[in-house]
Design a protein around this motif. Sequence first.
Motif, PDB file in Angstrom:
ATOM      1  N   ILE A 155     -50.123  -4.779 -13.921  1.00 40.09           N
ATOM      2  CA  ILE A 155     -49.942  -5.879 -12.977  1.00 40.09           C
ATOM      3  C   ILE A 155     -49.053  -5.375 -11.845  1.00 40.09           C
ATOM      4  CG2 ILE A 155     -49.221  -8.286 -12.691  1.00 40.09           C
ATOM      5  CD1 ILE A 155     -49.268  -8.559 -15.737  1.00 40.09           C
ATOM      6  N   SER A 156     -49.565  -5.393 -10.627  1.00 39.49           N
ATOM      7  CA  SER A 156     -48.789  -4.964  -9.457  1.00 39.49           C
ATOM      8  C   SER A 156     -48.576  -6.154  -8.534  1.00 39.49           C
ATOM      9  CB  SER A 156     -49.527  -3.845  -8.705  1.00 39.49           C
ATOM     10  OG  SER A 156     -49.757  -2.739  -9.557  1.00 39.49           O
ATOM     11  N   TYR A 157     -47.327  -6.334  -8.073  1.00 37.12           N
ATOM     12  CA  TYR A 157     -47.028  -7.502  -7.230  1.00 37.12           C
ATOM     13  C   TYR A 157     -45.696  -7.295  -6.529  1.00 37.12           C
ATOM     14  CZ  TYR A 157     -44.118  -8.614 -11.297  1.00 37.12           C
ATOM     15  OH  TYR A 157     -43.203  -8.555 -12.324  1.00 37.12           O
ATOM     16  N   GLU A 158     -45.422  -8.176  -5.583  1.00 36.48           N
ATOM     17  CA  GLU A 158     -44.111  -8.245  -4.945  1.00 36.48           C
ATOM     18  C   GLU A 158     -43.477  -9.565  -5.331  1.00 36.48           C
ATOM     19  OE1 GLU A 158     -43.333  -6.216  -0.855  1.00 36.48           O
ATOM     20  OE2 GLU A 158     -45.268  -7.225  -0.692  1.00 36.48           O
ATOM     21  N   VAL A 159     -42.198  -9.530  -5.615  1.00 39.24           N
ATOM     22  CA  VAL A 159     -41.515 -10.762  -6.007  1.00 39.24           C
ATOM     23  C   VAL A 159     -40.953 -11.474  -4.774  1.00 39.24           C
ATOM     24  CG1 VAL A 159     -40.891  -9.923  -8.288  1.00 39.24           C
ATOM     25  CG2 VAL A 159     -39.333  -9.542  -6.359  1.00 39.24           C
ATOM     26  N   ILE A 160     -40.878 -12.787  -4.885  1.00 41.85           N
ATOM     27  CA  ILE A 160     -40.157 -13.559  -3.879  1.00 41.85           C
ATOM     28  C   ILE A 160     -38.672 -13.230  -4.047  1.00 41.85           C
ATOM     29  CG2 ILE A 160     -39.492 -15.864  -3.113  1.00 41.85           C
ATOM     30  CD1 ILE A 160     -42.355 -15.236  -2.448  1.00 41.85           C
ATOM     31  N   GLN A 165     -52.075  -8.007  -8.366  1.00 41.12           N
ATOM     32  CA  GLN A 165     -53.235  -7.138  -8.490  1.00 41.12           C
ATOM     33  C   GLN A 165     -53.324  -6.618  -9.928  1.00 41.12           C
ATOM     34  OE1 GLN A 165     -55.447  -6.544  -5.817  1.00 41.12           O
ATOM     35  NE2 GLN A 165     -54.212  -8.210  -4.971  1.00 41.12           N
ATOM     36  N   ILE A 166     -54.507  -6.739 -10.531  1.00 34.08           N
ATOM     37  CA  ILE A 166     -54.717  -6.305 -11.911  1.00 34.08           C
ATOM     38  C   ILE A 166     -55.593  -5.059 -11.914  1.00 34.08           C
ATOM     39  CG2 ILE A 166     -55.486  -6.990 -14.204  1.00 34.08           C
ATOM     40  CD1 ILE A 166     -53.237  -8.729 -13.069  1.00 34.08           C
ATOM     41  N   LYS A 172     -41.092  -4.605  -4.933  1.00 32.68           N
ATOM     42  CA  LYS A 172     -42.323  -4.215  -5.611  1.00 32.68           C
ATOM     43  C   LYS A 172     -42.100  -4.069  -7.107  1.00 32.68           C
ATOM     44  CE  LYS A 172     -44.359  -1.858  -1.611  1.00 32.68           C
ATOM     45  NZ  LYS A 172     -44.907  -0.586  -1.086  1.00 32.68           N
ATOM     46  N   ARG A 173     -43.038  -4.578  -7.877  1.00 32.03           N
ATOM     47  CA  ARG A 173     -42.983  -4.473  -9.325  1.00 32.03           C
ATOM     48  C   ARG A 173     -44.335  -4.022  -9.860  1.00 32.03           C
ATOM     49  NH1 ARG A 173     -38.658  -5.183  -7.781  1.00 32.03           N
ATOM     50  NH2 ARG A 173     -37.051  -6.686  -8.416  1.00 32.03           N
ATOM     51  N   GLU A 174     -44.283  -3.261 -10.939  1.00 31.71           N
ATOM     52  CA  GLU A 174     -45.517  -2.893 -11.647  1.00 31.71           C
ATOM     53  C   GLU A 174     -45.229  -2.954 -13.138  1.00 31.71           C
ATOM     54  OE1 GLU A 174     -48.403   0.269 -10.283  1.00 31.71           O
ATOM     55  OE2 GLU A 174     -47.672   1.201 -12.135  1.00 31.71           O
ATOM     56  N   LEU A 175     -46.087  -3.622 -13.853  1.00 29.59           N
ATOM     57  CA  LEU A 175     -45.907  -3.793 -15.296  1.00 29.59           C
ATOM     58  C   LEU A 175     -47.106  -3.212 -16.027  1.00 29.59           C
ATOM     59  CD1 LEU A 175     -44.806  -7.556 -15.327  1.00 29.59           C
ATOM     60  CD2 LEU A 175     -43.330  -5.546 -15.103  1.00 29.59           C
ATOM     61  N   LYS A 176     -46.836  -2.533 -17.129  1.00 26.88           N
ATOM     62  CA  LYS A 176     -47.903  -2.060 -17.999  1.00 26.88           C
ATOM     63  C   LYS A 176     -47.957  -2.989 -19.206  1.00 26.88           C
ATOM     64  CE  LYS A 176     -49.379   1.853 -20.849  1.00 26.88           C
ATOM     65  NZ  LYS A 176     -49.046   3.227 -21.319  1.00 26.88           N
ATOM     66  N   VAL A 177     -49.114  -3.555 -19.444  1.00 28.02           N
ATOM     67  CA  VAL A 177     -49.286  -4.504 -20.550  1.00 28.02           C
ATOM     68  C   VAL A 177     -50.227  -3.880 -21.574  1.00 28.02           C
ATOM     69  CG1 VAL A 177     -50.004  -6.823 -21.212  1.00 28.02           C
ATOM     70  CG2 VAL A 177     -48.985  -6.421 -18.947  1.00 28.02           C
ATOM     71  N   VAL A 178     -49.799  -3.866 -22.821  1.00 26.90           N
ATOM     72  CA  VAL A 178     -50.615  -3.318 -23.907  1.00 26.90           C
ATOM     73  C   VAL A 178     -50.781  -4.390 -24.981  1.00 26.90           C
ATOM     74  CG1 VAL A 178     -50.847  -1.537 -25.671  1.00 26.90           C
ATOM     75  CG2 VAL A 178     -49.754  -0.986 -23.486  1.00 26.90           C
ATOM     76  N   LYS A 204     -41.401 -14.874  -9.359  1.00 27.31           N
ATOM     77  CA  LYS A 204     -42.482 -15.542  -8.649  1.00 27.31           C
ATOM     78  C   LYS A 204     -43.107 -14.544  -7.693  1.00 27.31           C
ATOM     79  CE  LYS A 204     -43.507 -19.630  -5.846  1.00 27.31           C
ATOM     80  NZ  LYS A 204     -42.928 -20.825  -5.170  1.00 27.31           N
ATOM     81  N   ALA A 205     -44.408 -14.332  -7.849  1.00 26.74           N
ATOM     82  CA  ALA A 205     -45.090 -13.348  -7.006  1.00 26.74           C
ATOM     83  C   ALA A 205     -45.311 -13.909  -5.607  1.00 26.74           C
ATOM     84  CB  ALA A 205     -46.423 -12.947  -7.625  1.00 26.74           C
ATOM     85  N   ALA A 206     -45.157 -13.038  -4.605  1.00 29.42           N
ATOM     86  CA  ALA A 206     -45.362 -13.455  -3.214  1.00 29.42           C
ATOM     87  C   ALA A 206     -46.818 -13.770  -2.948  1.00 29.42           C
ATOM     88  CB  ALA A 206     -44.879 -12.355  -2.268  1.00 29.42           C
ATOM     89  N   THR A 207     -47.717 -12.984  -3.551  1.00 25.09           N
ATOM     90  CA  THR A 207     -49.157 -13.209  -3.421  1.00 25.09           C
ATOM     91  C   THR A 207     -49.799 -13.011  -4.792  1.00 25.09           C
ATOM     92  OG1 THR A 207     -49.514 -10.872  -2.827  1.00 25.09           O
ATOM     93  CG2 THR A 207     -49.228 -12.436  -1.013  1.00 25.09           C
TER      94      THR A 207
END
Length: 477
Positions: free
Chosen positions: A115-120, A91-92, A12-18, A85-88
Motif C-alpha cells: 500500500i503506497s500513499y501520502e498521509v494528511i 495505490q495497491i 510518503k508511506r509504504e506498507l507491506k501486507v502479508v 488519513k491518506a491524502a488520496t
Amino acid sequence: MQVTETLAEGLKRELKVVIPVKDMAAEMNLKLADAKDKVRINGFRPGKVPMAHLKKVYGRSIMAQLVNDIIQERPTAILSERGEKAATQPQIAMTEDEALADKILAAEADFEFTISYEVIPSFDIMDLSEISVVREVVDVPAEEVDEQVLRVAEGSRTYETKKGKAADGDRVTIDYLGKVDGEAFEGGADQDAELVIGSNRFIPGFEEQLIGLKAGDEKVITVTFPAAYQAAHLAGKEATFDITVKEVAAPGKVEINDELAKSLNLESADKLREVVRSQIESQYGQVTRQKLKRQILDQLDAAHKFDSPSTLVDAEFENIWRQINTELSDSGKTFEDEDTTEEAAREEYRTLAERRVRLGLVLSQIGEKAGIQVSDDELQRSLFEQVRRFPGQEREIYEYFQKTPGAVASLRAPIFEEKTVDHMLGLIKVTDKTVSKEELMADDEAEGSDKAEKPAKKKAAPKKKAAKKDEAEGAAE
C-alpha cells in the motif's frame, strides 16, 4: 495478517501486507462451506457435494473474490488502525508473477501486497480568536440608487419611428456585414439589429458613424478592433462594415413613477428604489465578503506552515496550469507577452498551488472540528445551479455528476468552505469600516496578500484570474 512499514519518508508511506496462506485457506473454506448447501452440481444431492470437489470447481473463483475484497477493504482498516488519513486513494500493488499468482489462487502461497500513499500532515490550528479583520462596508448613497433606477427606466424606454436623420440617443435598426481584408468574418453579420447610438455596445467608433443616416441609407464604415479584443484573430485589425439602415426611432421620455414600477411587476416607485438599493448592496456585499475572506486566508496561511501532500499539490497545479494555458491560447498570447517565462510561471503557480492545498487542509480541519456538514439539499441546489448554466444540456450535466468520480466533491468543497468561513466569522475579531465604493472595488493585491498571488512582474489577465479563484476549491473535503 502482518503489516510492515517499508517506507516513511516525509509524508510518503509504504506498507507491506502479508496474509498467511493458512488464513487465506481458512477464509476460502468458510465460503465453500457456506456455498455447500446452495450450489447444484450434477451427480450430487444438495448439501452432499464433497469439500474437495467444491474446492476443485469453485476454489479459484472464491479465492479471486477474496483477494479483490481484501484489497478493497483492508487498506482503509489498516490506515484507521494506524491513525492515519491518506491524502488520496492509496495505490495497491500485487505480484505480477503469474506462477506466484496461480499459487495464491490455489491457496498454496501467502498473499502479499503493498500500500503506497501520502498521509494528511498533522498540525495544530491557531487560536482563531487571534485573527483580526476589517470588513469594508459601503453606505450606498441615494444618488447611486437614483442612477441605477434611471438605467432601469431607460431599459424600459419606448421609441417612436421618425423620418429624420439619426442623432445621438436614437435607436437605429440596421443590417450589417463585417469584413477584414475584404473577406466576411464569422459573427460579423446580423439583420434587423437594434442599436441605441451612444450605448457603446459596439466597437469603438462604430456608433458615431451612424449619426446623420436615415432609413433607407447605405454606408460602409471603417473601424479598428481593440488590441485586447476577445477574438484573437480580430484583435487590432481594421474592418469594414456594410450598413443598411432599416429604421430610425427617437427615444420617448423617461419617467420614474408608479406606472413604470407596475410595468416591472412592482407596486410603486418607492418599492422600485428599495429593490434597486437591495441589489446594489448585494453586489457590494459579495466584494466585501471576498476581501474579508482574503484577509482570513492570509492570516491562516501565515500561521500554518507545513508540507502538503505532493499528490494534492500536483493535482491543484495541473488545474491552474491548464486554466492559464487555456486563457493564453484564447487570447493568442504567450508567457513572453505577459513579461515572464514558462519556467518562472511554473514556479510561481506551483507556490500558489501549495498555498491553496495547505489552506484547504486547514479549513477542512476547522470545519470538521466545528461539525460542519453539507446537506443533500445544499448539494442539490448547487447541482441545479450548475445545470442552469448549460441550457439544453441538462441531461448530460446530470449524467456527468452521476458518473464522474470526484464531481460531487467539487460541489461539496466550496459549500463546506463558505460554511466554515461563516463559522470563523463568529469567532474572530471583525471591525466594520465604512468606505466609498471606489475604495471597496480597488484591487486588493497590494494589501498584504500572499506573495504567491501577487505578480512579481507585470502580468495581465491570466495571473489575476487564477489568483482570484477560491483558494481552497476542491481541497477542503
